[in-house]
Design a protein around this motif. Structure first.
Motif, mmCIF file in Angstrom:
data_model
loop_
_atom_site.group_PDB
_atom_site.id
_atom_site.type_symbol
_atom_site.label_atom_id
_atom_site.label_comp_id
_atom_site.label_asym_id
_atom_site.label_seq_id
_atom_site.Cartn_x
_atom_site.Cartn_y
_atom_site.Cartn_z
ATOM 1 N N ILE A 360 29.492 45.516 48.568
ATOM 2 C CA ILE A 360 30.234 46.176 47.501
ATOM 3 C C ILE A 360 30.187 45.289 46.269
ATOM 4 O O ILE A 360 29.882 44.085 46.361
ATOM 5 C CB ILE A 360 31.707 46.461 47.889
ATOM 6 C CG1 ILE A 360 32.399 45.164 48.352
ATOM 7 C CG2 ILE A 360 31.802 47.535 48.929
ATOM 8 C CD1 ILE A 360 33.890 45.326 48.571
ATOM 9 N N ASP A 361 30.502 45.868 45.131
ATOM 10 C CA ASP A 361 30.487 45.117 43.870
ATOM 11 C C ASP A 361 31.804 45.341 43.150
ATOM 12 O O ASP A 361 31.936 46.241 42.327
ATOM 13 C CB ASP A 361 29.307 45.560 43.008
ATOM 14 C CG ASP A 361 29.184 44.723 41.724
ATOM 15 O OD1 ASP A 361 29.784 43.626 41.679
ATOM 16 O OD2 ASP A 361 28.510 45.185 40.785
ATOM 17 N N ILE A 362 32.792 44.526 43.489
ATOM 18 C CA ILE A 362 34.082 44.581 42.814
ATOM 19 C C ILE A 362 34.538 43.155 42.538
ATOM 20 O O ILE A 362 34.106 42.203 43.183
ATOM 21 C CB ILE A 362 35.161 45.316 43.656
ATOM 22 C CG1 ILE A 362 35.353 44.639 45.010
ATOM 23 C CG2 ILE A 362 34.820 46.777 43.823
ATOM 24 C CD1 ILE A 362 36.484 45.225 45.828
ATOM 25 N N GLY A 363 35.415 43.002 41.561
ATOM 26 C CA GLY A 363 35.924 41.674 41.238
ATOM 27 C C GLY A 363 34.851 40.773 40.649
ATOM 28 O O GLY A 363 33.832 41.235 40.110
ATOM 29 N N ASP A 364 35.043 39.471 40.759
ATOM 30 C CA ASP A 364 34.144 38.461 40.208
ATOM 31 C C ASP A 364 33.323 37.857 41.344
ATOM 32 O O ASP A 364 33.810 37.019 42.111
ATOM 33 C CB ASP A 364 34.966 37.377 39.504
ATOM 34 C CG ASP A 364 34.084 36.336 38.826
ATOM 35 O OD1 ASP A 364 32.843 36.423 38.963
ATOM 36 O OD2 ASP A 364 34.643 35.430 38.176
ATOM 37 N N ARG A 365 32.074 38.293 41.460
ATOM 38 C CA ARG A 365 31.232 37.837 42.569
ATOM 39 C C ARG A 365 30.970 36.341 42.523
ATOM 40 O O ARG A 365 30.742 35.710 43.566
ATOM 41 C CB ARG A 365 29.915 38.603 42.538
ATOM 42 C CG ARG A 365 29.042 38.345 43.761
ATOM 43 C CD ARG A 365 27.854 39.278 43.822
ATOM 44 N NE ARG A 365 27.096 39.093 45.031
ATOM 45 C CZ ARG A 365 26.040 39.818 45.375
ATOM 46 N NH1 ARG A 365 25.643 40.800 44.559
ATOM 47 N NH2 ARG A 365 25.393 39.591 46.507
#
Length: 517
Positions: A360-365
């Motif tokens: 998934i791609d959420i927040g600060d990776r």
């Protein structure tokens, strides 16, 4: 049909607008400690979307208010308990099998009176009406506001409980009365326990429904309010006030109904991965499979309508521990957006692992770039192992079956699992719970013993009773369909006795939808 569906989970409160069988818009808001303000925030966010600023026919809410009150031992009231069955049941009084702390919170005054029926429906003692009147006067003097009444074998003959309600209404008319035959099945203690829990939640139900109405009004919505039940259907707000226990475990059933609606599959396994837990169940004919055994709620044994679910401590907010690597069962819950690493917190969660793995791609990776691949792989493997084993436990056939993966944490479900033919992911699956609430139907159920009838005649009689109850609850008679039929001969009863349970469900009747809240 234009409906808003809302479901309150341990981490998120989801809201959707469905119009003409399509999901128009969906939002997520953090579940708040008081729950109601989270609903307000979700409604506000939903209504800000241009397509959602339209009149709606109904608002349907699935809530954890009532089961949380039992589990957390909060917002419960002292109640009166009337047991009709003496002298047969003297050795096991009400609350005898409750956890001590919960019994101390709820038990106000207990009365055990003569009366009741035997297993064949015959009265074995005359009803002690004088004792009932004395009990009613004592309940009034003590200031109790809710009473639960349970009589032996009342599902076969409810006359003793009905008489008790009449006497209570005469002497203390302001007291809310729960009759066990309205909730449970044969099995005195478990049925009585369901009634006792229901009575203890009465004041909370009144205030909760009032708060929901206020939230809807403050959002500028003029529509009737419904609450979801734990069989995947809805009840009018007034009925929910009288029977709050019917909402126990409704969140998971909403997700299962939403998954069936979004996928078009009526028979499949379902896993709803939320922020705190994963709920695993099975769809049959588009509805959750029902549990036929005793279900414990907050340590109390009950036997009434509940979905057959397995809940495990695995979700997007689950803590990830190291040495050894384990995911869950503890969770940051609704603090996910502040405590998880990708959101600037200091807790390593399953969401952080998923972001680091590219699921998934959420927040600060960049905040999880330092996590070693060995940790990521081990955490995902632990999550997959738990899901695979527990999904297999809930299957009822040996062959491979489809699995619907829904919920905000569905990224934890891998693409392949043993025993699963295909894993189905659907659009709006992260808010399947709210979708299930929005599309829910109204149900009616009959569960009783018939004598001197053929099997077909008994089933037809039970179906007719169930249909009447569904219409009384707000269903459109023309849309009613049979969901479940069970029948079991009772060899020890005379007259070719047959116990029949029938459940029907149908769409909310248009006149009900058109009424204001």
């Amino acid at each position: 049909m234009k409906r808003i569906g809302i479901d309150v989970g341990g981490t998120n409160t989801d809201a959707v607008l469905i119009a003409d069988d399509q999901v128009v818009h969906s939002v997520k808001a953090a579940t708040t400690a008081d729950v109601t303000s989270g609903i307000l925030a979700a409604l506000k966010a939903l209504r800000e979307h241009p397509a959602a600023a339209v009149p709606v026919d109904a608002v349907v809410i699935g809530t954890t208010h009532f089961i949380n009150a039992v589990v957390q031992r909060r917002h419960l009231q002292k109640i009166g308990a009337i047991r009709i069955g003496m002298p047969a049941s003297a050795s096991l009084p009400p609350f005898c099998d409750w956890p001590g702390d919960l019994a101390a919170l709820v038990s106000g005054k207990t009365f055990m009176l003569e009366g009741g029926h035997d297993y064949d429906g015959r009265p074995f003692m005359p009803l002690d009406t004088d004792g009932l009147r004395a009990a009613a006067r004592a309940i009034k003097a003590k200031g109790l506001r809710a009473v639960a009444v349970a009589s032996s074998f009342s599902p076969l003959d409810p006359s003793c409980e009905n008489t008790a309600r009449e006497i209570l209404a005469e002497i203390c008319p302001d007291v809310a009365v729960t009759l066990s035959h309205d909730l449970g099945r044969i099995g005195l203690l478990e049925r009585e326990n369901a009634a006792l829990l229901n009575a203890a939640l009465h004041d909370l139900a009144v205030t909760t429904v009032a708060a929901f109405r206020k939230a809807i009004a403050e959002s500028g919505i003029d529509a009737p309010l419904f609450l979801t039940q734990n069989d995947g259907t809805v009840m009018q707000a007034e009925i929910a006030t009288a029977f709050p226990v019917m909402s126990f475990a409704s969140g998971a059933t909403n997700s299962m109904r939403g998954a069936a609606y979004l996928s078009g599959l009526d028979d499949a396994m379902v896993v709803d991965v939320g922020g705190t837990t994963s709920d695993i169940g099975q769809l049959r004919h588009g509805f959750p499979r029902e549990a036929n055994a005793v279900v414990e709620v907050g340590g109390v044994r009950t036997l009434f309508r509940m979905p057959d679910l397995l809940s495990i401590g695995l979700g997007g907010g689950s803590h990830v521990t190291q040495d050894p690597v384990r995911v869950g069962p503890l969770s940051v819950g609704y603090r996910l957006t502040s405590d998880a690493l990708v959101f600037g917190g200091d807790q390593l969660t399953a969401t952080d692992i998923a972001v680091a793995a590219g699921l998934i791609d959420i927040g600060d990776r960049s905040r999880v770039a330092h996590l070693p691949k060995s940790l990521i792989d081990a955490a995902l493997a632990d999550a997959h192992r738990k899901l695979e084993g527990d999904i297999d436990r809930m299957k009822t056939e040996a062959g491979d079956v489809p699995l619907l993966a829904v919920g905000g944490g569905a990224f934890l479900v891998p693409e392949r699992l043993a025993g699963i033919s295909t894993i189905v992911r659907v659009d709006h699956g992260d808010c399947a719970n709210a979708v299930g609430a929005a599309i829910a139907q109204v149900s009616g159920e009959a569960d009783q013993v018939f004598r001197d009838m053929t099997r077909d005649e008994a089933i037809a009689a039970a179906r007719a009773i169930a249909e009447v109850r569904a219409v009384q609850a707000g269903a459109d008679r023309d849309t009613l369909k049979t969901v479940d039929v069970e029948d079991m001969p009772i060899a020890y009863l005379p007259g070719n006795a047959l116990r029949v349970r029938v459940r029907v469900a149908g769409a909310i009747a248009e006149p009900t939808i058109g009424a204001a809240a």
